[in-house]
Design an enzyme around this catalytic site. Structure first.
Site, PDB file in Angstrom:
ATOM      1  N   ASP A 101       0.835  -1.199   0.000  1.00 36.88           N
ATOM      2  CA  ASP A 101       0.000   0.000   0.000  1.00 36.88           C
ATOM      3  C   ASP A 101       0.874   1.255   0.000  1.00 36.88           C
ATOM      4  O   ASP A 101       1.857   1.335   0.757  1.00 36.88           O
ATOM      5  CB  ASP A 101      -0.908   0.006   1.231  1.00 36.88           C
ATOM      6  N   ILE A 102       0.536   2.215  -0.849  1.00 37.66           N
ATOM      7  CA  ILE A 102       1.302   3.466  -0.906  1.00 37.66           C
ATOM      8  C   ILE A 102       0.987   4.305   0.332  1.00 37.66           C
ATOM      9  O   ILE A 102      -0.178   4.549   0.644  1.00 37.66           O
ATOM     10  CB  ILE A 102       0.954   4.267  -2.176  1.00 37.66           C
ATOM     11  N   ASN A 110      -2.912  13.152  -3.886  1.00 34.30           N
ATOM     12  CA  ASN A 110      -4.079  13.659  -4.617  1.00 34.30           C
ATOM     13  C   ASN A 110      -4.520  15.021  -4.098  1.00 34.30           C
ATOM     14  O   ASN A 110      -4.938  15.890  -4.867  1.00 34.30           O
ATOM     15  CB  ASN A 110      -5.233  12.659  -4.510  1.00 34.30           C
ATOM     16  N   ASP A 148      -2.164   9.447 -10.550  1.00 35.33           N
ATOM     17  CA  ASP A 148      -2.062   8.376 -11.552  1.00 35.33           C
ATOM     18  C   ASP A 148      -0.604   8.126 -11.941  1.00 35.33           C
ATOM     19  O   ASP A 148      -0.192   6.976 -12.144  1.00 35.33           O
ATOM     20  CB  ASP A 148      -2.873   8.735 -12.800  1.00 35.33           C
ATOM     21  N   GLU A 194      -4.869   2.375  -4.205  1.00 37.24           N
ATOM     22  CA  GLU A 194      -3.405   2.478  -4.133  1.00 37.24           C
ATOM     23  C   GLU A 194      -2.781   1.213  -3.564  1.00 37.24           C
ATOM     24  O   GLU A 194      -1.625   1.204  -3.135  1.00 37.24           O
ATOM     25  CB  GLU A 194      -2.996   3.678  -3.283  1.00 37.24           C
TER      26      GLU A 194
END
Length: 300
Positions: A169-170, A177, A186, A212
């Protein structure tokens, strides 16, 4: 002697053959060109069937068999929608087998059928790949991962080796964002996917699991999987994303890892799948709570 030459600039036919475990190197009758130059040269005067005397050197790129003396040949262009896509190549030891002026209606009709077949194969395989590919990142999607996981668990219950699952997971992706925009988000997702795919062993299954989050199926024990994920985490954290305006973005990932080693093999496929995902997710949650940018192994 027969051969089929295909212009494969995007390597789509190579990918199709690889997916079918077809060994190109062992089939001299199939010739794949990286560009159209060899065939453009042959058909410089138009996309018409070429008949006439020939030797092994005349069309050496099309006929790779050296043990037979070629004395005549027919080179038939494969054209689709006005574009040259390859050629069907026939050769004979008989110098009168393919002579200038011979009727070639049948060969031309055959080339039309082959051209249509090649196009249909490419379109069919593309639709298959698209159905299991994440359109943004180009990696496999959750549907493919779930299907692969079911297959691996079924093999496990039949005696195959243990394997591991990693959920990636980021960290703080929402801030990307919020501080930039979704287009930049993106870019981050695509860059991360490319970073993880770099040097990824062919027998590993990597997919975008949602948002993500990414999933990785690793065909080895928990210790080896943990070490691999740690190297992966270091690679991601050392990578700087530079935007067109010069802005630099650094991202990190948290990873949760779990293995089938401690799962009872008396459970059903569904229960084992659930345990793998649930416990990997718990390990990921722990990595997040412990400060992020780390790999955590689930321990019962």
């Amino acid at each position: 002697i027969t051969s089929l030459a295909i212009i494969d600039a995007e390597h789509k036919y190579r990918e199709i053959l690889s997916e079918e475990n077809f060994n190109i190197e062992s089939h001299q009758e199939l010739v794949l060109f990286d560009n159209s130059l060899p065939l453009d040269t042959i058909f410089a005067n138009g996309y018409n069937t070429i008949l006439g005397p020939s030797t092994n050197n005349t069309y050496s790129e099309l006929f790779q068999v050296k043990s037979i003396e070629i004395r005549s040949a027919a080179i038939i262009p494969l054209v689709r929608h006005g574009k040259l896509i390859g050629s069907l190549n026939l050769a004979s030891t008989d110098k009168s087998r393919f002579e200038i002026g011979n009727a070639s209606d049948f060969l031309n009709h055959l080339s039309e059928i082959i051209s249509i077949c090649l196009e249909n194969i490419a379109l069919y395989k593309k639709s298959q790949r698209d159905s299991v590919t994440d359109s943004l990142t180009g990696v496999k999607n959750r549907r493919f991962f779930d299907k692969t996981l079911t297959k691996k668990v079924d093999e496990l219950l039949k005696g195959a080796e243990n394997f591991s699952i990693a959920l990636i997971d980021i960290d703080k992706f929402k801030l990307v964002n919020d501080n930039y925009d979704h287009d930049i988000g993106d870019i981050v997702l695509k860059t991360l996917a490319s970073t993880i795919k770099l040097d990824l062993p062919i027998n590993y299954c990597f997919s975008r699991y949602g948002g993500e989050e990414f999933a990785l199926l690793i065909p080895c024990n928990i210790s080896q999987a943990f070490n691999y994920c740690e190297k992966l985490r270091e690679r991601v954290s050392s990578n700087i994303i530079t935007l067109d305006n010069g802005t630099k973005i650094k991202v990190t990932v948290s990873i949760g890892v779990y293995s089938t080693e401690t799962i009872s093999k008396n459970l059903s496929i569904e229960r084992i799948e659930e345990a793998l995902i649930t416990n990997s997710d718990k390990a990921l949650y722990e990595a997040k709570n412990n400060g992020r940018n780390q790999v955590v192994e689930f321990r019962q």
